[in-house]
Design an enzyme around this catalytic site. Structure first.
Site, PDB file in Angstrom:
ATOM      1  N   TYR A  92       0.834  -1.200   0.000  1.00  0.00           N
ATOM      2  CA  TYR A  92       0.000   0.000   0.000  1.00  0.00           C
ATOM      3  C   TYR A  92       0.873   1.256   0.000  1.00  0.00           C
ATOM      4  CZ  TYR A  92      -3.195   3.583   1.794  1.00  0.00           C
ATOM      5  OH  TYR A  92      -3.907   4.734   1.976  1.00  0.00           O
ATOM      6  N   GLU A 151     -11.726   5.555   5.376  1.00  0.00           N
ATOM      7  CA  GLU A 151     -11.112   6.399   6.410  1.00  0.00           C
ATOM      8  C   GLU A 151     -12.094   6.611   7.556  1.00  0.00           C
ATOM      9  OE1 GLU A 151      -8.053   6.927   6.550  1.00  0.00           O
ATOM     10  OE2 GLU A 151      -7.279   6.956   4.511  1.00  0.00           O
ATOM     11  N   TRP A 193      -5.030   1.670  10.511  1.00  0.00           N
ATOM     12  CA  TRP A 193      -5.270   1.572   9.078  1.00  0.00           C
ATOM     13  C   TRP A 193      -5.028   0.154   8.567  1.00  0.00           C
ATOM     14  CZ3 TRP A 193      -8.174   3.415   5.644  1.00  0.00           C
ATOM     15  CH2 TRP A 193      -7.894   3.313   4.279  1.00  0.00           C
TER      16      TRP A 193
END
Length: 196
Positions: free
Chosen positions: A17, A39, A47
């Site tokens: 990522y 988010e 995350w």
């Protein structure tokens, strides 16, 4: 290879990522809506937790198509709440549906959500030059403004910290530390970008 951003750690999913997506400027509406939902889902979590569930989110949220999400009723919400592959939080699931409606309302009012979101950074990525993770802010005046505007348009789970994370993910700001090889790569991508 010089040192990548410390937050990427050693998890292969996180590294991928970081190396391919985070900070890359995107004008893709579906991607921006996906980041907005994810988010918001991350609020209070890490995350990496969201990244590990991302593919399942894409499957059960119809590829983050707001026109489909806006039609979710009680049966679909119950199905989502029972799905261990996503974050089973009623408020966050409801927010995804509310945000789909707000996204479509923007379009129906003649506002391109992509250009509108990018307008908070003047249409071009903010190029930062942080040398350490600790220097990167959690919010900025731009994310404050985005949060306020999104809330005024009816969006949920769009506090300034969430908005700044969206800006980082979508390449509206380049927060790779300067020693990270992705910093210069993302800077170069920003030069070729042509967002309205």
């Amino acid at each position: 290879m010089t040192q990548r951003c410390a937050w990427a750690g050693s998890d292969p999913l996180y590294i991928h990522y970081h190396d391919t997506e985070w900070g890359v400027p995107t004008d893709d509406a579906r991607t921006l809506f996906e980041f907005l939902v994810l988010e918001g889902a991350q609020a209070g979590l890490s995350w990496i937790t969201v990244l590990r569930k991302r593919e399942r989110y894409r499957a059960v949220f119809d590829g983050f198509d707001p026109e489909r999400i806006v039609r979710y009723g009680d049966a679909k919400k119950a199905e989502l709440l029972a799905d261990p592959g996503i974050i089973r939080n009623r408020a966050k699931i409801d927010a995804a549906i509310v945000n789909a409606r707000a996204w479509l309302d923007l379009q129906e009012a003649g506002t391109d959500p992509v250009a509108w979101l990018w307008s908070f950074v003047g249409g071009q990525p903010v190029q930062n030059a942080f040398s350490a993770l600790g220097e990167i802010p959690a919010t900025t005046p731009q994310s404050d403004a985005m949060s306020k505007a999104l809330k005024a348009r009816g969006f949920k789970f769009v506090g300034s910290t969430i908005c700044y994370a969206l800006m980082q993910a979508a390449g509206m700001t380049n927060d790779h530390v300067v020693s990270c090889p992705r910093h210069d790569a993302v800077t170069a991508l920003a030069r070729t970008r042509g967002c309205a």
